[in-house]
Design a protein around this motif. Sequence first.
Motif, PDB file in Angstrom:
ATOM      1  N   UNK A 111      -5.489  -4.352  -7.783  1.00 24.18           N
ATOM      2  CA  UNK A 111      -4.929  -3.040  -8.404  1.00 24.18           C
ATOM      3  C   UNK A 111      -5.387  -2.516  -8.218  1.00 24.18           C
ATOM      4  N   UNK A 112      -5.351  -1.085  -7.536  1.00 25.95           N
ATOM      5  CA  UNK A 112      -6.600   0.198  -7.358  1.00 25.95           C
ATOM      6  C   UNK A 112      -6.128   1.630  -7.341  1.00 25.95           C
ATOM      7  N   UNK A 113      -5.723   2.587  -8.348  1.00 21.10           N
ATOM      8  CA  UNK A 113      -5.076   3.962  -8.010  1.00 21.10           C
ATOM      9  C   UNK A 113      -6.151   4.430  -7.528  1.00 21.10           C
ATOM     10  N   UNK A 114      -6.587   5.275  -7.086  1.00 21.99           N
ATOM     11  CA  UNK A 114      -7.389   6.082  -6.570  1.00 21.99           C
ATOM     12  C   UNK A 114      -7.007   7.799  -5.795  1.00 21.99           C
ATOM     13  N   UNK A 115      -7.527   9.123  -6.842  1.00 16.83           N
ATOM     14  CA  UNK A 115      -7.578   9.961  -5.953  1.00 16.83           C
ATOM     15  C   UNK A 115      -6.158  10.743  -6.034  1.00 16.83           C
ATOM     16  N   UNK A 145       1.060  -1.226   0.774  1.00 18.02           N
ATOM     17  CA  UNK A 145       0.403  -0.044  -0.035  1.00 18.02           C
ATOM     18  C   UNK A 145       0.897   0.970   0.233  1.00 18.02           C
ATOM     19  N   UNK A 146       0.537   1.823  -1.150  1.00 19.75           N
ATOM     20  CA  UNK A 146       1.206   3.514  -0.638  1.00 19.75           C
ATOM     21  C   UNK A 146      -0.053   4.336  -0.454  1.00 19.75           C
ATOM     22  N   UNK A 147      -0.245   5.200   0.292  1.00 18.34           N
ATOM     23  CA  UNK A 147      -0.909   6.363   0.711  1.00 18.34           C
ATOM     24  C   UNK A 147      -0.840   7.619   1.142  1.00 18.34           C
ATOM     25  N   UNK A 148      -0.753   8.572   0.643  1.00 13.79           N
ATOM     26  CA  UNK A 148      -0.361   9.625   1.490  1.00 13.79           C
ATOM     27  C   UNK A 148       0.765   9.933   0.857  1.00 13.79           C
ATOM     28  N   UNK A 149       1.145   9.765   0.074  1.00  8.04           N
ATOM     29  CA  UNK A 149       3.066   9.722  -0.904  1.00  8.04           C
ATOM     30  C   UNK A 149       3.526  10.902  -2.210  1.00  8.04           C
ATOM     31  N   UNK A 150       3.879  11.648  -2.133  1.00  8.12           N
ATOM     32  CA  UNK A 150       4.841  12.188  -3.800  1.00  8.12           C
ATOM     33  C   UNK A 150       6.289  11.933  -3.554  1.00  8.12           C
ATOM     34  N   UNK A 151       6.465  12.035  -4.720  1.00  2.94           N
ATOM     35  CA  UNK A 151       7.871  11.991  -5.582  1.00  2.94           C
ATOM     36  C   UNK A 151       7.821  12.883  -6.250  1.00  2.94           C
ATOM     37  N   UNK A 152       8.904  13.697  -6.588  1.00  2.00           N
ATOM     38  CA  UNK A 152       8.901  14.391  -6.899  1.00  2.00           C
ATOM     39  C   UNK A 152      10.883  14.092  -8.411  1.00  2.00           C
ATOM     40  N   UNK A 153      11.073  13.095  -8.114  1.00  2.00           N
ATOM     41  CA  UNK A 153      12.492  13.316  -8.740  1.00  2.00           C
ATOM     42  C   UNK A 153      12.037  12.920  -9.694  1.00  2.00           C
ATOM     43  N   UNK A 154      13.157  12.701 -10.946  1.00  2.00           N
ATOM     44  CA  UNK A 154      13.398  12.355 -12.402  1.00  2.00           C
ATOM     45  C   UNK A 154      13.658  10.880 -12.090  1.00  2.00           C
ATOM     46  N   UNK A 155      12.828  10.029 -12.709  1.00  2.00           N
ATOM     47  CA  UNK A 155      13.135   8.209 -12.668  1.00  2.00           C
ATOM     48  C   UNK A 155      13.730   7.702 -13.810  1.00  2.00           C
ATOM     49  N   UNK A 156      14.130   6.926 -14.352  1.00  2.00           N
ATOM     50  CA  UNK A 156      14.726   6.519 -15.353  1.00  2.00           C
ATOM     51  C   UNK A 156      14.880   4.786 -15.664  1.00  2.00           C
ATOM     52  N   UNK A 157      14.933   3.896 -16.588  1.00  2.00           N
ATOM     53  CA  UNK A 157      15.247   2.464 -16.660  1.00  2.00           C
ATOM     54  C   UNK A 157      15.635   2.492 -18.076  1.00  2.00           C
ATOM     55  N   UNK A 158      16.273   1.383 -17.878  1.00  2.00           N
ATOM     56  CA  UNK A 158      17.072   1.084 -19.343  1.00  2.00           C
ATOM     57  C   UNK A 158      16.193   0.569 -19.706  1.00  2.00           C
ATOM     58  N   UNK A 159      14.964  -0.244 -19.229  1.00  2.00           N
ATOM     59  CA  UNK A 159      14.407  -1.076 -20.153  1.00  2.00           C
ATOM     60  C   UNK A 159      12.989  -1.317 -19.595  1.00  2.00           C
ATOM     61  N   UNK A 160      11.754  -1.726 -19.292  1.00  2.00           N
ATOM     62  CA  UNK A 160      10.715  -1.423 -18.996  1.00  2.00           C
ATOM     63  C   UNK A 160       9.905  -1.312 -17.505  1.00  2.00           C
ATOM     64  N   UNK A 161       9.029  -1.014 -16.991  1.00  2.00           N
ATOM     65  CA  UNK A 161       8.859  -0.981 -16.363  1.00  2.00           C
ATOM     66  C   UNK A 161       8.850   1.077 -15.417  1.00  2.00           C
ATOM     67  N   UNK A 183      -1.667  -3.418  -6.719  1.00  2.00           N
ATOM     68  CA  UNK A 183      -2.226  -3.348  -4.764  1.00  2.00           C
ATOM     69  C   UNK A 183      -3.173  -1.239  -4.878  1.00  2.00           C
ATOM     70  N   UNK A 184      -2.801  -0.770  -4.007  1.00  2.00           N
ATOM     71  CA  UNK A 184      -3.009   0.276  -3.742  1.00  2.00           C
ATOM     72  C   UNK A 184      -2.481   1.392  -3.567  1.00  2.00           C
ATOM     73  N   UNK A 185      -2.658   2.271  -4.305  1.00  2.00           N
ATOM     74  CA  UNK A 185      -2.116   4.017  -4.215  1.00  2.00           C
ATOM     75  C   UNK A 185      -3.392   4.069  -4.679  1.00  2.00           C
ATOM     76  N   UNK A 186      -2.807   5.802  -3.698  1.00  2.00           N
ATOM     77  CA  UNK A 186      -4.584   6.385  -2.434  1.00  2.00           C
ATOM     78  C   UNK A 186      -3.943   7.514  -2.348  1.00  2.00           C
TER      79      UNK A 186
END
Length: 339
Positions: A244-248, A189-205, A215-218
């Motif tokens: 898997x749920x993403x809300x608000x 569960x991720x709840x009441x969170x935020x991220x401001x950094x740049x994110x890089x993958x050399x492949x996927x996902x 699962x849950x991200x709200x």
Amino acid sequence: VPYAGVAPTTGGAASSSASFAGDGSPDGPLQLSSCAWLQAIGTNLAAHYLVVQDIDCTGVDFLPMGELFAGFTGTLDGDDYSIINLTINQPGENFAGLFKEVSPGGIVENLVLQNASVTSAGMVGIIAGYNRGVIENVTVSGTVTATGINVGGIVGMNLMGVIRKSFSAVTVNGGGSVGGIVGNNSSGTLEDCFATGNVTATTNWVGGLAGLSGDTITNCYATGNISGTSEVGGLVGITNGAFSVINNSYATGIITGTTNVGGIVGWEMSGDTTNVYWYNRAGDSASDCIGSPSSSCTSAPGLSSFYNPLYNVYDTTAPMWDFTTVWLSNNPTTFPTLR
């Protein structure tokens, strides 16, 4: 060098440290005032700890504490103090962070890690490589770098763990399954969170919050720029799982990829998104809210659109956005922020 002196244990303070106190119980946590004492948590992973001042780890070759399935089960209360310049350099190892694993029962809370640098092969985050416990009211900044998978700003993999009221300002670079907060949120569960950094993958996902989520991200948001090859999303690269749920939540960064690129989710294999917003910037590779299967959500190139009721961004479907206890609207200055 790693700490090699007398380590704190439940039952009494080490006589070699005048500032050390506590017995490791919930009512008498062991008090941490140096990087050496922080490293010594690894000698007693079930005790209760309290940070009593800012701790500078400059010049210390810090070693991740615990082991996979034998991780931290105590509590670490930072009392809003900072751990500064934590450096972990293990490019040939998996499971890296302050802890290799936060196990069930383990709690890390009220802690700031400032300008941390963690390098690992994979399964890596500044707090933990693997989280099955609770991480709450934690702020991290710095860099996380890996060549492998499950790479996140706070944790590498969140399996039945909880990350709540936490913030990542981390530049994250990894091979695959890379996120601003967690690389792989398979059943957490991720709840009441935020991220401001740049994110890089050399492949996927790859996503602003999570590379993969099952699962849950709200009540979360991401503002960093996101880049990868396929399954690239402003919040999540790929959702996979019946729960898997993403809300608000919302995303505002520039999103770059070639296949299955979405403003919110790159590839929604399963799950649901409700009351989400994507700030469709010029230069985005994404053309829809969900890259595959193609699906639109509210996306408009301007702040005013978020607060314009005609766009129905946040006030149409339960669960409603909570501007009383969770969000600050900031209308008309900026996008909403968490209280």
